[in-house]
Design a protein around this motif. Structure first.
Motif, short mmCIF file in Angstrom:
data_model
loop_
_atom_site.label_atom_id
_atom_site.label_comp_id
_atom_site.label_asym_id
_atom_site.label_seq_id
_atom_site.Cartn_x
_atom_site.Cartn_y
_atom_site.Cartn_z
N LYS A 3 12.69 57.83 -32.40
CA LYS A 3 13.95 56.83 -33.02
C LYS A 3 13.61 56.23 -34.53
N ALA A 4 14.84 56.43 -35.38
CA ALA A 4 14.62 56.00 -36.45
C ALA A 4 14.53 54.58 -36.79
N VAL A 5 13.55 54.19 -37.60
CA VAL A 5 13.29 52.77 -37.84
C VAL A 5 14.59 52.16 -38.79
N THR A 6 14.76 51.28 -38.19
CA THR A 6 16.10 50.27 -38.88
C THR A 6 15.69 49.14 -39.69
N LEU A 7 16.46 48.45 -40.46
CA LEU A 7 16.00 47.13 -41.24
C LEU A 7 15.73 46.21 -40.10
N ILE A 8 16.59 46.15 -39.41
CA ILE A 8 16.49 45.24 -38.19
C ILE A 8 15.03 45.29 -37.51
N ASP A 9 14.52 46.52 -37.34
CA ASP A 9 13.30 46.65 -36.62
C ASP A 9 12.08 45.98 -37.53
N ILE A 10 12.50 46.28 -39.10
CA ILE A 10 11.28 45.74 -39.79
C ILE A 10 11.45 44.11 -39.82
N ALA A 11 12.56 43.59 -39.80
CA ALA A 11 13.07 42.17 -39.83
C ALA A 11 12.25 41.22 -38.56
N LYS A 12 12.24 42.23 -37.34
CA LYS A 12 11.89 41.64 -36.21
C LYS A 12 10.12 41.71 -36.47
N ALA A 13 9.69 42.64 -36.90
CA ALA A 13 8.22 42.86 -37.06
C ALA A 13 7.58 41.64 -37.87
N CYS A 14 8.50 41.59 -38.91
CA CYS A 14 8.04 40.36 -40.11
C CYS A 14 8.50 39.22 -39.88
N ASP A 15 9.35 38.83 -38.50
CA ASP A 15 9.51 37.60 -38.26
C ASP A 15 10.53 36.90 -39.54
N THR A 16 11.42 37.84 -39.91
CA THR A 16 12.39 37.23 -41.05
C THR A 16 13.75 37.77 -40.84
N SER A 17 14.84 37.62 -41.52
CA SER A 17 16.26 38.16 -41.44
C SER A 17 16.28 39.54 -42.07
N VAL A 299 27.59 43.63 -43.27
CA VAL A 299 27.03 45.15 -44.30
C VAL A 299 25.70 45.45 -43.62
N MET A 300 24.93 44.70 -43.40
CA MET A 300 23.25 45.13 -43.04
C MET A 300 23.71 46.03 -41.63
N THR A 301 24.45 45.46 -40.72
CA THR A 301 24.61 45.94 -39.39
C THR A 301 25.46 47.59 -39.45
N LEU A 302 26.29 47.47 -40.35
CA LEU A 302 27.02 48.71 -40.72
C LEU A 302 26.18 49.70 -41.47
N MET A 303 25.28 49.47 -42.33
CA MET A 303 24.41 50.36 -43.03
C MET A 303 23.18 50.53 -41.97
N ASP A 304 22.57 50.00 -41.03
CA ASP A 304 21.97 50.50 -39.89
C ASP A 304 22.77 51.42 -39.13
N ARG A 305 23.77 51.11 -38.82
CA ARG A 305 24.66 51.98 -37.91
C ARG A 305 24.95 53.39 -38.67
N MET A 306 25.00 53.40 -39.93
CA MET A 306 24.97 54.67 -40.76
C MET A 306 23.76 55.60 -40.78
N GLU A 307 22.78 54.65 -40.55
CA GLU A 307 21.25 55.09 -40.80
C GLU A 307 21.02 55.61 -39.40
N GLU A 308 21.39 55.16 -38.36
CA GLU A 308 21.02 55.30 -36.89
C GLU A 308 22.47 55.34 -36.19
N PRO A 309 22.95 56.41 -36.20
CA PRO A 309 24.39 56.57 -35.45
C PRO A 309 24.19 56.59 -33.69
N ASP A 310 22.89 56.87 -33.12
CA ASP A 310 22.77 56.89 -31.94
C ASP A 310 22.13 55.63 -31.58
N GLY A 311 21.95 54.58 -32.26
CA GLY A 311 21.16 53.42 -31.91
C GLY A 311 22.07 52.52 -30.88
N LYS A 312 21.25 51.53 -30.24
CA LYS A 312 21.90 50.69 -29.32
C LYS A 312 22.77 49.70 -30.03
#
Length: 331
Positions: A3-17, A299-312
């Motif tokens: 599974k591709a790593v997204t910006l939201i995954d990194i944000a959760k790991a760093c406890d930030t937005s 915009v960030m959510t859209l970019m994540d979707r563009m990077e990971e089309p099959d993500g939840k």
């Protein structure tokens, strides 16, 4: 396949937005040096690869679809959101096309021209659409994000405010100011946000043991536009929670025409903290919605979707803060 790593995954790991993560990885200001280094390190360790770099995104055109009924020629909260989207997309070197959707086209399930003519590579749907129309968009648009609404029966990315919490805060504030007979202004079946705000109001009333009187729930709109409200001829509540600032502003004007003064006779609260809440007389106590932050998340959510089309798909909810102004009287 990993599974591709997204910006939201990194944000959760760093406890930030994820907005902060985006700024850090793009080398933009607004992030401390220590946090920037931490984000970069975590991104490297997680194997993050920006599929669409800023250079590759250059020239991408994003559509923003807004129902015509939400566009006020004198300005509206959606204008503020749209302007924030344009600014945010520009920072990502992406273009933006806005298209208004008439009610007739929505009813007839007519695709927007920007989709039909393949003018855009992705779409942000701003403002409530019917379930059938949202499904039509999802079937015809590869990357889609809903903004300021969601469709419970469809698995789609969405960014919304916590209307339930906001409605609860507004009703609770009125109760704190001594009000017990509190009504609600808004067609609860018009949008998911209006319904959520209504349910928050209901929770506060029930929690304090006060009556939720259906006679005090006033429709402010039909399927197409705002309407003249029908207030009870007697047994008026002492306060109303309104689903938005525009409804609150219209209620104040209509009540004044009926001989009621706000807040001397009836208190009013709104939602959005849009410009109209400041130009109103009196100014309207409301819930502040950060349009810039909502646009960033969309915009960030859209970019994540563009990077990971099959993500939840994700529904991202942001909180709003109570802003006390002049439209409520203590009793």
């Amino acid at each position: 396949m990993k599974k591709a790593v997204t910006l939201i995954d990194i944000a959760k790991a760093c406890d930030t937005s994820n907005v902060t993560v985006s700024k850090a990885l793009a080398g933009k200001s607004g992030v401390s040096d220590a946090l920037r280094e931490k984000i970069k390190q975590v991104a490297d360790e997680m194997g993050y690869v920006g599929v669409k770099s800023t250079q590759n995104r250059r020239g991408n055109t994003i559509g923003v679809l807004i129902p015509s009924k939400f566009i006020n020629p004198n300005g509206s909260f959606y204008w503020a959101l749209y302007n924030a989207l344009v600014t945010r997309l520009k920072k990502e070197n992406m273009y933006c096309i806005m298209e208004n959707l008439d009610q007739e086209d929505e009813d007839r399930l007519m695709l927007p021209h920007c989709i039909e003519d393949k003018q855009v590579s992705a779409l942000i749907s701003l403002g409530q659409l019917s379930k059938n129309y949202a499904k039509l968009l999802n079937d015809n648009v590869k990357d889609l994000v809903l903004l300021d609404y969601y469709v419970p029966s469809l698995d789609l990315d969405a960014v919304v405010t916590n209307g339930y919490s906001g409605g609860y805060k507004l009703a609770s504030y009125l109760i704190k100011m001594g009000h017990k007979k509190i009504g609600y202004i808004g067609n609860k079946f018009a949008t998911t946000s209006i319904f959520d705000r209504y349910m928050g109001y209901v929770k506060a009333m029930i929690e304090h043991g006060y009556e939720v009187n259906e006679k005090w729930r006033i429709d402010d709109r039909d399927k197409r536009d705002f309407i003249t409200m029908t207030f009870p001829e007697d047994d008026m509540p002492t306060a109303f929670v309104c689903n938005c600032d525009e409804a609150a502003y219209r209620a104040i004007r209509q009540l004044r025409g009926m001989g009621y003064n706000v807040p001397e006779d009836i208190s009013i609260v709104g939602y959005d903290n849009y410009l109209i809440s400041e130009v109103s007389d009196p100014t309207i106590t409301t819930i502040n919605v950060d349009a810039d932050y909502m646009a960033d998340l969309a915009v960030m959510t859209l970019m994540d979707r563009m990077e990971e089309p099959d993500g939840k798909p994700r529904i991202i909810t942001i909180e709003g803060d109570l802003v006390i102004k002049d439209s409520v009287k203590r009793i």
